[in-house]
Design an enzyme around this catalytic site. Structure first.
Site, PDB file in Angstrom:
ATOM      1  N   ASP A  14       0.859  -1.176   0.000  1.00 53.49           N
ATOM      2  CA  ASP A  14       0.000   0.000   0.000  1.00 53.49           C
ATOM      3  C   ASP A  14       0.906   1.239   0.000  1.00 53.49           C
ATOM      4  OD1 ASP A  14      -2.236   1.657   0.065  1.00 53.49           O
ATOM      5  OD2 ASP A  14      -3.242   0.484   1.606  1.00 53.49           O
ATOM      6  N   TRP A  15       0.306   2.381  -0.052  1.00 58.23           N
ATOM      7  CA  TRP A  15       0.961   3.682  -0.250  1.00 58.23           C
ATOM      8  C   TRP A  15       2.075   3.926   0.771  1.00 58.23           C
ATOM      9  CZ3 TRP A  15      -0.013   7.414  -3.976  1.00 58.23           C
ATOM     10  CH2 TRP A  15       0.452   8.717  -3.725  1.00 58.23           C
TER      11      TRP A  15
END
Length: 766
Positions: free
Chosen positions: A311-312
């Site tokens: 994820d980010w």
């Protein structure tokens, strides 16, 4: 779409296709596996690590002197060439600020693929987007109810249809990769991402999640109308101990396998090709560094062979937030060795540089790099990117069509849930004078929620200006002359209360729209599940007028509304029901649609009484405890304008044995005067087990439509495997004993008998 525009876009595409024709010709009649192996053998380490690198669109966008994205958005050709030709970056995602039209998406994807063809091996770029309830970031797309609303339909066929439309419109935006569905089981009602999930029940989540994946991917993920899905967020993201986003969870392995793993097992079976990882930590171990979860469980147990993407910024966060790595370089090594194939960096070359260094130092084996890159190339081939790097505008004439809107309206109508209807006050007569009030009454933000046009959905009223808010839909339904409007309150403060009360005095009924504005992720964290005091006070002031109150909750999670709900004549849960939510609600309020939604979560009565419906028996309370399980509304509850009667519950055998199944049937009758849809829910209770059993569990459901007076028999088939629980050795087991079946108000018991030697799950030792 204008003809000149089509020719312009096709011209861009034609500049790309000859080069891709060469790639296609060279690999004709070769299966994907050998193609991947052949291409991988030609790649340098730098080219491989580039494929493992994912950057945000911001990284290739033009910026001003202050570093701010230039508007209207433009691709920076020099940045793009550096990313692909020097660093061989293989994938991109997200948007730079806000939504774009299809023309601009075509320009973005075309520019990427044009430069990708200039790189040595001509590997096409892969673009991903969070199209979680429709194509979030494309103007004019069909925005459906959020997943929590989809869950409330209890209609997997409809959800699969939604997935198919969303895939079509995502490909119409020239994007082949969707970061959806969210398969997290939402255990805590305060968590700000509940609305992105299918609710609190593992069976419901896995069933709806698999249906959405099948809709996204179709029979051929590589055709021009389908996309690859992304299971997220693996694993246990929906149970943060604090109830806040990206905060630690404490989840025993047995508990993880009982409640959180099943949706991902089902999603892998459904063929999902990518998975995104939980940003948080479980039992002190960040999931991005957990080789146990990413390799032992996901790869070896679930047999998942697609792409694992971070994820980010979460690989960097192993160093800066979690503090399990002493440097960013060490964080990269931890993540890749644990099982991360692709990193959303998302802005720079740190992951690229560090990973190359780690390979040269022998700290990340080349075998791990080859494994990751092979998976990435495999998915690119499966998506048909080597043959068709972009789509043709002419192929997507149904984008944003009336046909898709009709499905969206059906989804919203089947999601919206009637919770109270005292004295059958609903449906209202269209000749009535009504006051529409409350902070959620006249904004699309409370219908669409986050991930709508922008990350936080804060520009919904601009981009969805052609859609109807609740107020506008009611005005359209019964005429503006019959509708008064006063806001009454913002989401956290009173506003023009006297004018609102005066308007209520002149009305026959008050439609009070409370709830939440749009939000997602950390921005949606709250310290108090209670609905803000101003909204409760507005309800209390309106109640003093003596006018009947129709309470509508437009919200992403079940905020505590008990003081206001006790004053209403009717209560409706609207969720974040999408662009057609206002119209569907008006249809329900005035009787053009019969409501059929059911709650996909337990609606708590009090802020510190947050228990899921499949609670343990100890949570039920007893004569010495007045604070046991007592929700405002239980999971699976929902009313209709027509009464349904359940009868004649029967089982085809009283004793279930190994390798057998039991057929459970019930008759459902529409005892009313109008057609209605009913979700028939099968609950089963294991009455005694070596590990304290849940009070009951959902084990099946079916949605049917019955005409007035019609009776239909609904049948479920259950095997011993369907009755299993995870024992203290983290293994599924069905123990012999008595089970109770419940469908509606009907119950019946049966026994499971086994010829296998029985071994208790717990040996009795502490």
């Amino acid at each position: 779409m204008r003809k000149s525009f089509l020719l312009t876009l096709l011209g861009v595409g034609l500049n790309i296709l000859p080069n891709f024709a060469q790639v296609k010709e060279a690999s004709l009649n070769i299966g994907i596996g050998p193609k991947v192996k052949m291409l991988l053998s030609k790649m340098t380490l730098e080219e491989k690590v580039g494929q493992m690198t994912n950057l945000t669109l911001d990284a290739i966008s033009k910026t001003d002197a202050a570093g701010k994205i230039v508007e209207p958005h433009q691709i920076d050709e020099d940045k793009l060439k550096e990313k692909i030709l020097k660093y061989h970056v293989g994938s991109f995602q997200n948007v730079a600020g806000h939504t774009y039209d299809r023309k601009h998406w075509f320009e973005i994807i075309s520019a990427m693929q044009r430069v990708a063809l200039q790189d040595r091996l001509k590997i096409p770029a892969l673009y991903g987007i969070d199209a979680i309830h429709g194509v979030t970031y494309t103007i004019g797309s069909t925005l459906f109810p959020q997943e929590i609303g989809m869950a409330a339909t209890f209609n997997p066929k409809l959800v699969q249809q939604i997935g198919g439309i969303s895939a079509y419109e995502t490909r119409a935006s020239y994007i082949p990769w969707n970061f959806s569905p969210v398969l997290d089981v939402a255990k805590f009602q305060t968590w700000p991402r509940i609305y992105e999930t299918f609710g609190e029940d593992p069976f419901l989540v896995k069933t709806m999640g698999a249906a959405l994946i099948k809709g996204y991917q179709g029979n051929n993920v590589g055709d021009k109308y389908h996309v690859t899905s992304t299971m997220k967020h693996f694993l246990g993201y929906g149970a943060p101990l604090s109830g806040k986003d990206r905060t630690p969870a404490w989840i025993p392995d047995r508990y993880m396998r009982e409640y959180f793993l099943p949706p991902f097992i089902e999603a892998v079976k459904a063929g999902s090709r990518t998975v995104m990882i939980n940003s948080s930590e479980i039992n002190g171990v960040p999931v991005h560094s957990s080789k146990y979860l990413l390799t032992d469980v996901l790869r070896k147990e679930l047999k998942f062979d697609g792409i694992v993407i971070s994820d980010w910024m979460d690989v960097r966060y192993l160093y800066t937030r979690h503090h399990v790595a002493a440097s960013e370089k060490e964080a990269v090594g931890l993540a890749v060795n644990a099982g991360i194939d692709m990193c959303i960096v998302p802005f720079d070359y740190t992951f690229y540089d560090y990973l190359i260094q780690l390979v040269h130092e022998g700290k990340v084996p080349m075998s791990r790099i080859n494994e990751a890159v092979a998976r990435i190339l495999q998915v690119k081939y499966e998506l048909g990117l080597f043959e068709r790097p972009i789509g043709s505008p002419e192929d997507y004439t149904k984008f944003g069509s009336a046909e898709f809107t009709a499905v969206n309206h059906q989804a919203a109508a089947e999601a919206i849930t009637l919770l109270k209807n005292n004295n059958n006050i609903l449906p209202l007569k269209k000749s009535m004078k009504v006051l529409v009030t409350g902070p959620a009454a006249n904004t699309m933000r409370s219908l669409d929620g986050g991930w709508s046009y922008t990350w936080q959905g804060d520009q919904d009223d601009k981009y969805a200006a052609d859609k109807n808010t609740i107020l506008e839909a009611i005005q359209q339904k019964i005429g503006k002359n019959n509708v008064a409007y006063e806001k009454g309150a913002t989401f956290d403060s009173l506003q023009n209360v006297n004018a609102t009360l005066e308007a209520a005095q002149k009305a026959d009924a008050v439609i009070l729209c409370l709830g939440e504005t749009s939000y997602t992720e950390n921005v949606g964290n709250i310290d108090d599940l209670n609905l803000p005091a101003a909204q409760i006070e507005l309800a209390q002031q309106l109640a003093k007028t003596g006018k009947p109150i129709i309470l509508v909750m437009a919200e992403g999670r079940p905020r505590i509304i008990t003081p206001a709900e006790s004053l209403s004549s009717a209560t409706i849960m609207a969720y974040f029901s999408g662009n057609e939510g206002g119209n569907a609600l008006a249809d329900i309020l005035f009787g053009d649609v019969n409501p059929s939604g059911k709650l996909p979560f337990t609606y708590p009565r009090n802020a510190n009484a947050l228990v899921n419906y499949y609670r343990k028996n100890l949570e039920n309370g007893n004569s010495d405890d007045a604070h046991g399980y007592n929700p405002l509304y239980e999971f699976g509850f929902g009313l209709s304008y027509t009464p349904f009667r359940y009868s004649n519950l029967r089982l085809d055998k009283a004793n279930l044995k190994d390798d057998e199944s039991v057929n459970i049937s019930v008759d459902v009758t529409n005892n009313g005067a109008r057609t209605g849809k009913e979700s028939v829910l099968l609950f089963i209770s294991d009455l005694y087990a070596s590990i304290a059993p849940d009070t009951k569990r959902l084990r099946g459901f079916d949605k049917i439509e019955l005409k007035a007076g019609e009776t239909r028999t609904v049948t479920f088939k259950i095997t011993a495997k369907d009755l299993a629980f995870i024992n203290d050795l983290s293994k599924p087991v069905t123990e012999p004993g008595e089970f109770k079946v419940q469908i509606g108000d009907q119950t019946k018991n049966f026994n499971y008998q086994t010829t296998a030697p029985f071994k208790p799950a717990i040996d009795g030792k502490l």
